[in-house]
Design a protein around this motif. Structure first.
Motif, short mmCIF file in Angstrom:
data_model
loop_
_atom_site.label_atom_id
_atom_site.label_comp_id
_atom_site.label_asym_id
_atom_site.label_seq_id
_atom_site.Cartn_x
_atom_site.Cartn_y
_atom_site.Cartn_z
N VAL A 139 0.88 -1.13 -0.04
CA VAL A 139 0.01 -0.11 -0.05
C VAL A 139 0.66 1.42 0.00
O VAL A 139 1.75 1.32 0.88
N TYR A 140 0.55 2.16 -0.68
CA TYR A 140 1.15 3.64 -0.86
C TYR A 140 -0.07 4.65 -0.78
O TYR A 140 -1.15 4.39 -0.88
N GLN A 141 0.61 5.94 -0.45
CA GLN A 141 -0.43 6.91 -0.14
C GLN A 141 -0.33 7.91 -1.46
O GLN A 141 0.82 8.24 -1.78
N VAL A 142 -1.56 8.48 -1.73
CA VAL A 142 -1.66 9.47 -2.65
C VAL A 142 -2.24 10.85 -1.85
O VAL A 142 -3.48 10.74 -1.53
N LEU A 143 -1.78 11.92 -2.03
CA LEU A 143 -2.16 13.26 -1.66
C LEU A 143 -2.55 14.06 -2.63
O LEU A 143 -1.40 14.51 -3.37
N GLU A 144 -3.39 14.70 -2.66
CA GLU A 144 -3.62 15.98 -3.89
C GLU A 144 -4.09 17.04 -3.05
O GLU A 144 -4.96 17.31 -2.22
N MET A 145 -3.12 18.19 -3.30
CA MET A 145 -3.11 19.47 -2.67
C MET A 145 -3.43 20.51 -3.53
O MET A 145 -2.82 20.84 -4.47
N PRO A 146 -4.56 21.21 -3.30
CA PRO A 146 -5.07 22.14 -4.19
C PRO A 146 -4.42 23.76 -3.99
O PRO A 146 -4.04 24.02 -2.92
N TYR A 147 -4.28 24.21 -5.22
CA TYR A 147 -3.63 25.58 -5.16
C TYR A 147 -5.03 26.52 -4.97
O TYR A 147 -6.23 26.05 -5.45
N GLU A 148 -4.82 27.75 -4.69
CA GLU A 148 -6.04 28.60 -4.87
C GLU A 148 -6.73 28.60 -5.99
O GLU A 148 -6.09 28.61 -7.11
N GLY A 149 -8.24 28.63 -6.03
CA GLY A 149 -8.78 28.47 -7.34
C GLY A 149 -8.83 27.03 -7.69
O GLY A 149 -10.06 26.90 -8.46
N GLU A 150 -8.35 26.30 -7.22
CA GLU A 150 -8.56 24.55 -7.45
C GLU A 150 -8.49 24.27 -8.92
O GLU A 150 -8.76 23.12 -9.19
N ASP A 151 -8.11 25.00 -9.79
CA ASP A 151 -7.55 24.42 -11.24
C ASP A 151 -6.35 23.67 -11.21
O ASP A 151 -6.17 22.85 -12.00
#
Length: 416
Positions: A244-256
């Protein structure tokens, strides 16, 4: 008749400043994503234990500009390798135009600048239709220079690059890169500056040990926060990637825009995870991470790399344009032009969000034994992607094997 040694340096320049992530909802097919991953794997094999940073979109745009002037096998190799062969001829130029324009749609929340320029030998003859199309699809500036004055040309192009990358890419070329036989230099610059949607508080940053894959440890500044991010745990169904491995998605302002971080388990080297990375897997990660509260430990890092892409692109299947057999006849009336140089220099810096000043010396109280949320502890090497969540296009891709290293002092802490 012998073919003169005319080279055409293709320069691919990319910048990312203060980058922080976005959510992928419905991702349209990105025809260049497979090319992006294949290029990463080539660099990964040759990279040893080094950090990697490059811009697939920048490479694709520069090759698109070359493609406008290519014919025959030279054209076919570019279309096949980049991922355009299933499209009707010419459609890829509108696709690249739409992808690059989509990046600049939300300029209220981040800064993305894509700039293209063509430097032509002042007494050479170029096809007017080629110049028209390169302005139409890529908004390229066209400027004439005298390549025999190599020092002046290097200074002029370096100045152009600095102006379009907030002075982060400096002295890319030298006078030795130019000779009187050069007829054309094509430059593509990408600059990105964004702010995390959920920013890290500078007072929570502490000194932390980062374990490298060779067994050594370095001290780095580790940022911390609990926040709402897109998170998921994945497995390839075998032990090939260490389970098992982890995936993290971190948004910038505006989320585009977003940064996606892929982290193997602490005891698993990144090299065990890298072989499974494929274009469909990038889409699977983006479509299956879920928004939830996550405890994030992320090191400050600064990655800068200059890549000679010529041999790498040749290994991927783009060969003719780098030889005297190149057919770039749509650029000029003759067939004595080929690509002599393919260079990209990219820069990425990740911080709390531009915070300056001394790191706080107080220890914050964190209950590590009663973790209520998933915890992403990036204290060992990880893979990352900076992408547009609406189009799926990859602005930057790379890995951090060694983050920003600091010297120990009395205010340091061994752990949180």
């Amino acid at each position: 008749m012998s073919i003169p040694d005319i080279s055409f340096p293709l320069l691919l320049l990319s910048i990312l400043l203060l980058g922080y992530g976005c959510r992928a909802a419905d991702i349209p097919e990105d025809t260049t994503s497979e090319f992006s991953v294949r290029l990463y794997h080539r660099l990964q094999v040759a990279g040893g234990q080094e950090n990697i940073i490059f811009s697939p979109l920048s490479v694709a745009v520069a090759l698109g500009m070359v493609e406008l002037g290519a014919r025959g096998t030279s054209l076919d190799e570019i279309r096949q390798t980049v991922g355009f062969s299933h499209l009707l001829p010419g459609v890829e130029f509108s696709l690249l135009q739409n992808l690059t324009e989509a990046l600049s749609d939300d300029d209220a929340h981040h800064v993305i600048r894509l700039a293209n320029s063509l430097f032509l030998q002042e007494d050479a003859s170029f096809n007017p239709e080629f110049l028209h199309l390169i302005k139409k699809f890529f908004r390229a500036q066209v400027e004439t220079v005298d390549f025999s004055d190599s020092a002046a040309v290097a200074e002029r192009i370096n100045s152009w690059v600095e102006n379009h990358t907030e002075s982060k890419i400096c002295a890319l070329l030298s006078a030795e890169d130019f000779t009187s036989v050069i007829r054309l230099t094509l430059v593509n610059a990408v600059y990105f500056r964004g702010s995390w949607k959920n920013q890290f508080r500078p007072e929570n940053t502490r000194t932390f040990s980062f374990s490298r894959d060779d067994g050594s440890e370095v001290q780095t500044l580790m940022m911390y926060q609990q926040g709402d991010f897109y998170y998921g745990e994945f497995s390839d169904g075998s032990q090939e990637a260490g389970g098992v491995y982890q995936v993290l998605e971190m948004p910038y302002e505006g989320e585009d825009m977003s940064m996606m971080i892929v982290l193997p388990r602490q005891e698993v080297p990144l090299s065990s995870l890298e072989p499974i990375i494929k274009a469909p897997l990038l889409e699977e990660w983006a479509n299956n991470v879920k928004r939830q509260k996550v405890e994030v430990y992320l090191p400050r890092f600064k990655v800068e790399q200059k890549l000679d892409l010529r041999s790498t692109l040749q290994e991927l299947g783009i060969q003719k344009i780098f030889t005297s057999d190149a057919d770039l006849s749509a650029m000029t009336d003759g067939k004595d032009l080929y690509i002599g140089k393919a260079v990209q220099k990219a820069y990425l810096e990740v911080t709390e969000e531009g915070a300056e000043g001394a790191v706080g010396s107080g220890m914050i109280a964190l209950t590590r034994t009663l973790v209520l949320y998933p915890q992403v502890m990036a204290d060992h090497p990880f893979f990352f992607v900076v992408r547009n969540r609406r189009t799926g296009s990859i602005l930057f891709i790379g890995r951090v094997m060694t983050p920003e290293v600091i010297e120990l002092n009395d205010q340091d802490f061994d752990s949180m």
